[in-house]
Design a protein around this motif. Structure first.
Motif, PDB file in Angstrom:
ATOM      1  N   MET A 195       1.195  -1.228  -0.244  1.00 37.74           N
ATOM      2  CA  MET A 195      -0.355   0.100  -0.194  1.00 37.74           C
ATOM      3  C   MET A 195       1.197   0.867  -0.088  1.00 37.74           C
ATOM      4  O   MET A 195       1.636   1.314   0.316  1.00 37.74           O
ATOM      5  N   LEU A 196       0.721   2.254  -0.689  1.00 41.78           N
ATOM      6  CA  LEU A 196       1.305   3.766  -1.049  1.00 41.78           C
ATOM      7  C   LEU A 196       0.358   4.692  -0.270  1.00 41.78           C
ATOM      8  O   LEU A 196      -0.661   4.269  -0.344  1.00 41.78           O
ATOM      9  N   ILE A 197       1.134   5.148   0.876  1.00 39.86           N
ATOM     10  CA  ILE A 197       0.118   6.039   2.011  1.00 39.86           C
ATOM     11  C   ILE A 197       0.593   7.425   1.355  1.00 39.86           C
ATOM     12  O   ILE A 197       2.397   7.581   1.145  1.00 39.86           O
ATOM     13  N   ILE A 198       0.034   8.324   1.561  1.00 36.79           N
ATOM     14  CA  ILE A 198       0.319   9.837   1.159  1.00 36.79           C
ATOM     15  C   ILE A 198      -0.494  10.503   2.529  1.00 36.79           C
ATOM     16  O   ILE A 198      -1.669  10.602   2.809  1.00 36.79           O
ATOM     17  N   ASN A 199       0.619  11.239   3.316  1.00 38.98           N
ATOM     18  CA  ASN A 199       0.553  11.350   4.879  1.00 38.98           C
ATOM     19  C   ASN A 199       0.570  13.489   4.282  1.00 38.98           C
ATOM     20  O   ASN A 199       1.562  13.504   3.322  1.00 38.98           O
TER      21      ASN A 199
END
Length: 175
Positions: A107-111
């Motif tokens: 999973m790519l997480i954009i924070n």
């Protein structure tokens, strides 16, 4: 005691130098990548760790735990226009990138935060998460690398390459 002082100083210096050399051997240098996709300038700043003979995926980078996608400080992506990252609509601005790897799915997480130390991930600041595509590499990549590539007028890919793994997502510029 004075006759042993040079030995102690020299011994201390030798230990200090050995520790410094060891630390430098595993230092992750700063790196960056940039691309223009659909007239939009996208840049990513990160720190690039190396394998140094270690098992990376499932070892140094444990499966099932959020990883800072590099080393030292959180990886930062900046975009001048909105992006669609594999279905996640991300407004223009700067964000940090984190990943949640597993053997079969990442999973790519954009924070929403930027500039945080690699252990200071705050899930409550997540903008969103998207599935990544995985591909096995034919030859190992020694030093972690992020690539941005244009694949058409307004589209491209963001790839994370290390060891034998290529984790990537399609990106589209939103005008």
């Amino acid at each position: 005691m004075p006759r042993f002082a040079p030995f102690l100083v020299a011994g201390f210096a030798a230990v200090a130098l050995a520790s410094t050399a060891s630390a430098q051997r595993y230092t992750s240098p700063a790196a960056s990548v940039a691309a223009v996709i659909g007239g939009n300038h996208i840049s990513i700043e990160y720190y690039a760790p190396s394998m140094h003979g270690r098992k990376v995926m499932g070892g140094l980078v444990p499966y099932g735990e959020v990883w800072c996608t590099g080393a030292n400080w959180a990886t930062k992506i900046t975009t001048e226009m909105g992006l669609d990252i594999n279905g996640l609509k991300v407004p223009k601005g700067s964000y940090s990138i984190w990943t949640l790897p597993s053997e079969k799915q990442w999973m790519l997480i954009i924070n929403k935060q930027t500039g945080q130390f690699h252990l200071n991930y705050d899930e409550s600041e997540d903008f969103g998460r998207v599935k990544m595509n995985l591909k096995a590499l034919s030859s190992p990549v020694e030093t972690f690398k992020i690539e941005l590539a244009s694949t058409g007028a307004n589209s491209g890919t963001l790839s994370l390459l290390w060891e034998n793994t290529d984790a990537w997502v399609p990106i589209t510029v939103i005008h």
